[in-house]
Design an enzyme around this catalytic site. Structure first.
Site, PDB file in Angstrom:
ATOM      1  N   SER A   8       0.847  -1.195   0.000  1.00 33.20           N
ATOM      2  CA  SER A   8       0.000   0.000   0.000  1.00 33.20           C
ATOM      3  C   SER A   8       0.882   1.243   0.000  1.00 33.20           C
ATOM      4  O   SER A   8       1.667   1.464   0.928  1.00 33.20           O
ATOM      5  CB  SER A   8      -0.900   0.015   1.236  1.00 33.20           C
ATOM      6  OG  SER A   8      -1.426   1.321   1.398  1.00 33.20           O
ATOM      7  N   HIS A  33      -1.234  -0.987  -4.321  1.00 31.23           N
ATOM      8  CA  HIS A  33      -2.524  -0.711  -3.693  1.00 31.23           C
ATOM      9  C   HIS A  33      -2.589   0.776  -3.328  1.00 31.23           C
ATOM     10  O   HIS A  33      -1.704   1.299  -2.652  1.00 31.23           O
ATOM     11  CB  HIS A  33      -2.640  -1.577  -2.437  1.00 31.23           C
ATOM     12  CG  HIS A  33      -3.929  -1.474  -1.702  1.00 31.23           C
ATOM     13  ND1 HIS A  33      -5.080  -2.134  -2.094  1.00 31.23           N
ATOM     14  CD2 HIS A  33      -4.268  -0.787  -0.573  1.00 31.23           C
ATOM     15  CE1 HIS A  33      -6.054  -1.866  -1.234  1.00 31.23           C
ATOM     16  NE2 HIS A  33      -5.596  -1.055  -0.316  1.00 31.23           N
ATOM     17  N   ASP A  35      -4.787   3.674  -1.460  1.00 27.22           N
ATOM     18  CA  ASP A  35      -5.839   3.897  -0.464  1.00 27.22           C
ATOM     19  C   ASP A  35      -6.374   5.311  -0.586  1.00 27.22           C
ATOM     20  O   ASP A  35      -5.672   6.277  -0.283  1.00 27.22           O
ATOM     21  CB  ASP A  35      -5.267   3.692   0.943  1.00 27.22           C
ATOM     22  CG  ASP A  35      -5.103   2.225   1.259  1.00 27.22           C
ATOM     23  OD1 ASP A  35      -6.095   1.486   1.139  1.00 27.22           O
ATOM     24  OD2 ASP A  35      -3.979   1.814   1.611  1.00 27.22           O
ATOM     25  N   MET A  37      -8.892   8.108   0.674  1.00 29.01           N
ATOM     26  CA  MET A  37      -9.689   8.470   1.854  1.00 29.01           C
ATOM     27  C   MET A  37     -10.265   9.871   1.680  1.00 29.01           C
ATOM     28  O   MET A  37      -9.547  10.790   1.268  1.00 29.01           O
ATOM     29  CB  MET A  37      -8.798   8.451   3.090  1.00 29.01           C
ATOM     30  CG  MET A  37      -8.124   7.111   3.305  1.00 29.01           C
ATOM     31  SD  MET A  37      -7.121   7.162   4.787  1.00 29.01           S
ATOM     32  CE  MET A  37      -6.328   5.555   4.692  1.00 29.01           C
ATOM     33  N   HIS A  67      -8.494   1.234  -3.732  1.00 26.07           N
ATOM     34  CA  HIS A  67      -9.423   0.985  -2.619  1.00 26.07           C
ATOM     35  C   HIS A  67     -10.035   2.322  -2.210  1.00 26.07           C
ATOM     36  O   HIS A  67      -9.361   3.167  -1.646  1.00 26.07           O
ATOM     37  CB  HIS A  67      -8.609   0.340  -1.474  1.00 26.07           C
ATOM     38  CG  HIS A  67      -9.331   0.194  -0.175  1.00 26.07           C
ATOM     39  ND1 HIS A  67      -8.672  -0.121   0.991  1.00 26.07           N
ATOM     40  CD2 HIS A  67     -10.641   0.304   0.160  1.00 26.07           C
ATOM     41  CE1 HIS A  67      -9.547  -0.194   1.986  1.00 26.07           C
ATOM     42  NE2 HIS A  67     -10.745   0.071   1.514  1.00 26.07           N
ATOM     43  N   MET A  69     -12.129   4.508   0.064  1.00 25.62           N
ATOM     44  CA  MET A  69     -12.777   4.667   1.375  1.00 25.62           C
ATOM     45  C   MET A  69     -13.508   5.985   1.307  1.00 25.62           C
ATOM     46  O   MET A  69     -13.030   7.030   1.781  1.00 25.62           O
ATOM     47  CB  MET A  69     -11.714   4.649   2.482  1.00 25.62           C
ATOM     48  CG  MET A  69     -11.207   3.250   2.773  1.00 25.62           C
ATOM     49  SD  MET A  69      -9.667   3.252   3.697  1.00 25.62           S
ATOM     50  CE  MET A  69      -8.503   3.262   2.338  1.00 25.62           C
ATOM     51  N   MET A 138     -11.363  -5.680   5.790  1.00 26.32           N
ATOM     52  CA  MET A 138     -10.489  -4.789   6.555  1.00 26.32           C
ATOM     53  C   MET A 138     -10.168  -5.486   7.873  1.00 26.32           C
ATOM     54  O   MET A 138     -11.067  -5.942   8.581  1.00 26.32           O
ATOM     55  CB  MET A 138     -11.189  -3.458   6.849  1.00 26.32           C
ATOM     56  CG  MET A 138     -11.411  -2.550   5.652  1.00 26.32           C
ATOM     57  SD  MET A 138      -9.945  -2.110   4.720  1.00 26.32           S
ATOM     58  CE  MET A 138      -8.879  -1.409   5.981  1.00 26.32           C
ATOM     59  N   GLY A 143      -8.746   3.914   7.755  1.00 27.90           N
ATOM     60  CA  GLY A 143      -8.442   5.328   7.980  1.00 27.90           C
ATOM     61  C   GLY A 143      -6.963   5.616   8.158  1.00 27.90           C
ATOM     62  O   GLY A 143      -6.493   6.666   7.746  1.00 27.90           O
ATOM     63  N   GLY A 145      -2.778   3.891   8.364  1.00 27.41           N
ATOM     64  CA  GLY A 145      -1.834   2.787   8.305  1.00 27.41           C
ATOM     65  C   GLY A 145      -1.233   2.561   9.683  1.00 27.41           C
ATOM     66  O   GLY A 145      -1.438   3.353  10.603  1.00 27.41           O
ATOM     67  N   GLY A 146      -0.518   1.452   9.835  1.00 29.36           N
ATOM     68  CA  GLY A 146       0.254   1.208  11.048  1.00 29.36           C
ATOM     69  C   GLY A 146      -0.549   0.782  12.265  1.00 29.36           C
ATOM     70  O   GLY A 146      -0.053   0.834  13.380  1.00 29.36           O
ATOM     71  N   ASP A 177      -6.518  -6.479   4.508  1.00 36.27           N
ATOM     72  CA  ASP A 177      -5.857  -5.170   4.479  1.00 36.27           C
ATOM     73  C   ASP A 177      -5.893  -4.571   5.881  1.00 36.27           C
ATOM     74  O   ASP A 177      -6.974  -4.362   6.432  1.00 36.27           O
ATOM     75  CB  ASP A 177      -6.626  -4.283   3.480  1.00 36.27           C
ATOM     76  CG  ASP A 177      -6.018  -2.901   3.295  1.00 36.27           C
ATOM     77  OD1 ASP A 177      -4.987  -2.598   3.898  1.00 36.27           O
ATOM     78  OD2 ASP A 177      -6.619  -2.117   2.525  1.00 36.27           O
ATOM     79  N   GLY A 178      -4.712  -4.306   6.434  1.00 33.46           N
ATOM     80  CA  GLY A 178      -4.632  -3.659   7.744  1.00 33.46           C
ATOM     81  C   GLY A 178      -3.855  -4.509   8.734  1.00 33.46           C
ATOM     82  O   GLY A 178      -4.253  -5.629   9.045  1.00 33.46           O
ATOM     83  N   GLY A 199       1.137  -2.259   4.149  1.00 36.34           N
ATOM     84  CA  GLY A 199       1.713  -0.934   4.006  1.00 36.34           C
ATOM     85  C   GLY A 199       2.998  -0.803   4.791  1.00 36.34           C
ATOM     86  O   GLY A 199       4.099  -1.050   4.287  1.00 36.34           O
TER      87      GLY A 199
HETATM   88  C1  DX5 Z   1      -6.118   1.416   6.044  1.00 35.77           C
HETATM   89  C2  DX5 Z   1      -5.731   1.143   4.593  1.00 35.77           C
HETATM   90  C3  DX5 Z   1      -4.628   0.165   4.454  1.00 35.77           C
HETATM   91  C4  DX5 Z   1      -3.361   0.615   5.095  1.00 35.77           C
HETATM   92  C5  DX5 Z   1      -2.633  -0.578   5.576  1.00 35.77           C
HETATM   93  O1  DX5 Z   1      -7.231   2.236   6.106  1.00 35.77           O
HETATM   94  O2  DX5 Z   1      -6.810   0.644   3.855  1.00 35.77           O
HETATM   95  O3  DX5 Z   1      -4.390  -0.221   3.106  1.00 35.77           O
HETATM   96  O4  DX5 Z   1      -2.545   1.335   4.213  1.00 35.77           O
HETATM   97  O5  DX5 Z   1      -1.548  -0.144   6.277  1.00 35.77           O
HETATM   98  P1  DX5 Z   1      -0.776  -1.084   7.276  1.00 35.77           P
HETATM   99  O6  DX5 Z   1      -0.316  -2.265   6.486  1.00 35.77           O
HETATM  100  O7  DX5 Z   1       0.317  -0.210   7.750  1.00 35.77           O
HETATM  101  O8  DX5 Z   1      -1.746  -1.484   8.351  1.00 35.77           O
HETATM  102 ZN    ZN Z   2      -6.471  -0.407   1.530  1.00 28.87          ZN
END
Ligand code: DX5
Ligand code: ZN
Length: 228
Positions: A8, A33, A35, A37, A67, A69, A138, A143, A145-146, A177-178, A199
């Site tokens: 991601s 990927h 993301d 938002m 993706h 959101m 999910m 919302g 990463g990390g 994802d997540g 990510g």
């Molecule tokens: C979260 C995103 C993910 C995110 C994953 O809302 O949809 O794609 O980037 O990040 P990691 O792998 O750091 O959890």
């Molecule tokens: Zn995603």
């Protein structure tokens, strides 16, 4: 099912995005990927269709997986497709007609996917599966990463794989994802997932390619052992 690994771009160094996109390609990822938002469906803003255009310009051969959101993905689908999205996913919880949305995306020759928040039951996806090429679970609240992986999502993955098999939907890809790393990816694979978005875990690797290869291997073995 083919196991695929998708970094991601949300976790990339934004100071050198073109290099980061090239790094993903050099690491032999299956797709990039993106993301998206909207600060309404999720409490954060990321980037828009221009990021898909940038990826297409920098590495045209790297598959672009988007993706959304967003509260109203239906209003933006065409713009992301024009910008180069090759798969377009949106949330089943979004404020739009999912049937119409999936049909409109397919009509443009783009792969479709529906996404589920951790709290939404898997059955919310069942009616739409014939119009989906893939579904995304999910494994964190969307919302940011990390965040930490939510293991309570695992039984839903198994339930959906079971349902899809029972309906003869053998080609349906199930993605997570997540909070995905080597261990959590293997857990998801053992429950029937075959595509893995990661990510922060992948971007922090000094050798992203070696980690993607190891992840693909580990998940292929775990998918083979799945009990459902
Ligand atoms: C979260 C995103 C993910 C995110 C994953 O809302 O949809 O794609 O980037 O990040 P990691 O792998 O750091 O959890
Ligand atoms: Zn995603």
């Amino acid at each position: 099912m083919k196991v695929q690994i998708l970094p991601s771009l949300l976790a990339a160094d934004y100071g050198c995005l073109a290099e980061e996109i090239r790094r993903v390609e050099a690491a032999r990822a299956d797709a990039l990927h993106l993301d998206i938002m909207d600060a309404h469906f999720v409490p954060n803003l990321s980037f828009g269709p221009d990021m898909a255009t940038l990826a297409r310009r920098v590495v045209p051969g790297l598959y672009r997986h988007v993706h959304l959101m967003m509260t109203r993905p239906d209003l933006y689908a065409d713009r992301f497709i024009d910008a180069g999205a090759q798969t377009l996913q949106f949330h089943v919880e979004a404020d739009c007609d999912a049937w119409a949305g999936l049909r409109a995306i397919r009509a443009r020759g783009v792969r479709t996917g529906l996404v589920l928040r951790p709290q939404t039951p898997a059955a919310a996806l069942f009616p739409y599966l014939p119009l989906c090429d893939e579904v995304l679970f999910m494994t964190v609240n969307p919302g940011y990463g990390g965040q930490a992986f939510m293991s309570e999502v695992l039984p839903k993955i198994g339930a959906l794989r079971c349902h899809a098999d029972a309906c003869g939907l053998n080609a349906l890809d199930i993605m997570v994802d997540g909070g995905i790393n080597l261990e959590t990816a293997a857990l998801c694979a053992a429950h029937g997932a075959n595509q893995f978005v990661a990510g922060s875990f992948l971007f922090k690797q000094s050798d992203m390619g070696a980690m993607i290869a190891q992840m693909r291997d580990t998940c292929t073995r775990a998918y083979g052992t799945k009990t459902r």
